[in-house]
Motif scaffolding. Sequence first.
Motif, mmCIF file in Angstrom:
data_model
loop_
_atom_site.group_PDB
_atom_site.id
_atom_site.type_symbol
_atom_site.label_atom_id
_atom_site.label_comp_id
_atom_site.label_asym_id
_atom_site.label_seq_id
_atom_site.Cartn_x
_atom_site.Cartn_y
_atom_site.Cartn_z
ATOM 1 N N ASP A 60 -8.375 5.149 13.034
ATOM 2 C CA ASP A 60 -9.247 6.312 12.963
ATOM 3 C C ASP A 60 -8.424 7.441 12.345
ATOM 4 O O ASP A 60 -7.283 7.651 12.755
ATOM 5 N N ILE A 61 -9.001 8.151 11.373
ATOM 6 C CA ILE A 61 -8.258 9.247 10.769
ATOM 7 C C ILE A 61 -9.071 10.532 10.829
ATOM 8 O O ILE A 61 -10.297 10.510 10.839
ATOM 9 N N THR A 62 -8.353 11.644 10.859
ATOM 10 C CA THR A 62 -8.981 12.959 10.833
ATOM 11 C C THR A 62 -8.344 13.781 9.727
ATOM 12 O O THR A 62 -7.111 13.899 9.671
ATOM 13 N N VAL A 63 -9.193 14.329 8.866
ATOM 14 C CA VAL A 63 -8.736 15.270 7.847
ATOM 15 C C VAL A 63 -8.896 16.649 8.466
ATOM 16 O O VAL A 63 -10.010 17.097 8.717
ATOM 17 N N SER A 64 -7.782 17.286 8.765
ATOM 18 C CA SER A 64 -7.828 18.563 9.478
ATOM 19 C C SER A 64 -8.124 19.726 8.531
ATOM 20 O O SER A 64 -8.019 19.599 7.312
ATOM 21 N N ALA A 65 -8.493 20.855 9.126
ATOM 22 C CA ALA A 65 -8.861 22.052 8.374
ATOM 23 C C ALA A 65 -7.767 22.428 7.380
ATOM 24 O O ALA A 65 -6.584 22.204 7.632
ATOM 25 N N ASN A 66 -8.202 22.975 6.271
ATOM 26 C CA ASN A 66 -7.328 23.463 5.198
ATOM 27 C C ASN A 66 -6.642 22.355 4.407
ATOM 28 O O ASN A 66 -5.723 22.638 3.648
ATOM 29 N N LYS A 67 -7.056 21.111 4.575
ATOM 30 C CA LYS A 67 -6.526 20.029 3.745
ATOM 31 C C LYS A 67 -7.577 19.649 2.713
ATOM 32 O O LYS A 67 -8.769 19.655 2.986
ATOM 33 N N ASN A 68 -7.119 19.313 1.513
ATOM 34 C CA ASN A 68 -7.978 18.870 0.418
ATOM 35 C C ASN A 68 -7.415 17.538 -0.056
ATOM 36 O O ASN A 68 -6.397 17.499 -0.748
ATOM 37 N N ILE A 69 -8.064 16.453 0.345
ATOM 38 C CA ILE A 69 -7.522 15.112 0.147
ATOM 39 C C ILE A 69 -8.512 14.237 -0.614
ATOM 40 O O ILE A 69 -9.715 14.289 -0.370
ATOM 41 N N THR A 70 -7.974 13.422 -1.510
ATOM 42 C CA THR A 70 -8.737 12.337 -2.124
ATOM 43 C C THR A 70 -8.143 11.030 -1.612
ATOM 44 O O THR A 70 -6.928 10.848 -1.651
ATOM 45 N N ILE A 71 -9.001 10.155 -1.107
ATOM 46 C CA ILE A 71 -8.562 8.809 -0.722
ATOM 47 C C ILE A 71 -9.102 7.838 -1.759
ATOM 48 O O ILE A 71 -10.308 7.756 -1.979
ATOM 49 N N ASP A 72 -8.186 7.127 -2.408
ATOM 50 C CA ASP A 72 -8.548 6.064 -3.341
ATOM 51 C C ASP A 72 -8.523 4.761 -2.550
ATOM 52 O O ASP A 72 -7.454 4.301 -2.140
ATOM 53 N N LEU A 73 -9.709 4.197 -2.308
ATOM 54 C CA LEU A 73 -9.789 2.959 -1.529
ATOM 55 C C LEU A 73 -9.053 1.809 -2.204
ATOM 56 O O LEU A 73 -8.566 0.893 -1.538
ATOM 57 N N ASN A 74 -9.013 1.813 -3.529
ATOM 58 C CA ASN A 74 -8.195 0.856 -4.266
ATOM 59 C C ASN A 74 -8.522 -0.596 -3.908
ATOM 60 O O ASN A 74 -7.651 -1.449 -3.818
ATOM 61 N N GLY A 75 -9.821 -0.873 -3.638
ATOM 62 C CA GLY A 75 -10.257 -2.232 -3.320
ATOM 63 C C GLY A 75 -10.026 -2.654 -1.885
ATOM 64 O O GLY A 75 -10.226 -3.817 -1.544
ATOM 65 N N ASN A 76 -9.609 -1.746 -1.020
ATOM 66 C CA ASN A 76 -9.290 -2.053 0.374
ATOM 67 C C ASN A 76 -10.342 -1.485 1.315
ATOM 68 O O ASN A 76 -11.277 -0.832 0.887
ATOM 69 N N SER A 77 -10.145 -1.725 2.606
ATOM 70 C CA SER A 77 -11.099 -1.229 3.602
ATOM 71 C C SER A 77 -10.396 -0.397 4.674
ATOM 72 O O SER A 77 -9.220 -0.592 4.958
ATOM 73 N N ILE A 78 -11.178 0.528 5.231
ATOM 74 C CA ILE A 78 -10.756 1.297 6.394
ATOM 75 C C ILE A 78 -11.776 0.985 7.479
ATOM 76 O O ILE A 78 -12.962 1.264 7.321
ATOM 77 N N THR A 79 -11.332 0.382 8.555
ATOM 78 C CA THR A 79 -12.193 0.047 9.685
ATOM 79 C C THR A 79 -11.693 0.831 10.894
ATOM 80 O O THR A 79 -10.479 0.918 11.111
ATOM 81 N N ASN A 80 -12.611 1.376 11.656
ATOM 82 C CA ASN A 80 -12.196 2.198 12.801
ATOM 83 C C ASN A 80 -11.480 1.378 13.866
ATOM 84 O O ASN A 80 -11.648 0.167 13.964
ATOM 85 N N GLY A 81 -10.701 2.118 14.687
ATOM 86 C CA GLY A 81 -10.071 1.516 15.849
ATOM 87 C C GLY A 81 -10.968 1.651 17.064
ATOM 88 O O GLY A 81 -11.356 0.669 17.679
ATOM 89 N N SER A 82 -11.352 2.892 17.398
ATOM 90 C CA SER A 82 -12.194 3.109 18.569
ATOM 91 C C SER A 82 -13.079 4.341 18.460
ATOM 92 O O SER A 82 -13.923 4.558 19.310
ATOM 93 N N SER A 83 -12.904 5.142 17.425
ATOM 94 C CA SER A 83 -13.661 6.378 17.282
ATOM 95 C C SER A 83 -14.386 6.369 15.938
ATOM 96 O O SER A 83 -14.600 5.301 15.361
ATOM 97 N N ASP A 84 -14.770 7.553 15.447
ATOM 98 C CA ASP A 84 -15.323 7.627 14.097
ATOM 99 C C ASP A 84 -14.219 7.201 13.128
ATOM 100 O O ASP A 84 -13.048 7.523 13.334
ATOM 101 N N THR A 85 -14.583 6.492 12.085
ATOM 102 C CA THR A 85 -13.571 5.982 11.161
ATOM 103 C C THR A 85 -12.859 7.129 10.459
ATOM 104 O O THR A 85 -11.638 7.222 10.491
#
Length: 172
Positions: A60-85
């Motif tokens: 599970d990841i959180t993009v916190s305030a004041n961050k500007n991020i691009t995630i390139d999935l690059n053919g992969n997956s992000i699956t949650n652990g126990s919360s919102d993905t």
Amino acid sequence: IVISMAMLVAMMPMGVFAEGHTESCVAEIGDNHYGTLAAAVEAVTDENTTITLLKSVTEDITVSANKNITIDLNGNSITNGSSDTITVANGATLTVKGTGLVDNKTHAKAAIFNNGTVTLNGGTYDRTLEKGNNKDESGDNSFYTIINHGAMTINDGVTVQTANKNNELGRF
């Protein structure tokens, strides 16, 4: 000759360690490699930083305030652990690009929970273990694929679905 051989032997484990370390990393920002996607997100300090996913992850990841991020999935997956993905905080900006899957498998949790600004330029967003049959039967695993309380743009080439496109589920 003896000193040269000693130096060669002493340097060999470092090269092996560096190669093994890179292989265990799941994300990169430029030349920097990270063992978790969350660590890469946390490391971002500059605006408009791109994180490239090197392997599929469960976290599970959180993009916190004041961050500007691009995630390139690059053919992969992000699956949650126990919360919102992926949770995007108020004041944060996230862009997701590339092919890949953002999935959530937990009851009452979303693949994306947005309170900030999100732009989806690629990827598939799903709740593959969705069990909801109707409004009265959640199947103990049902929710929205995306929750948006902020600003969101979903561009061409993005797929948002529930239950891996099973039209009989996801009715809760």
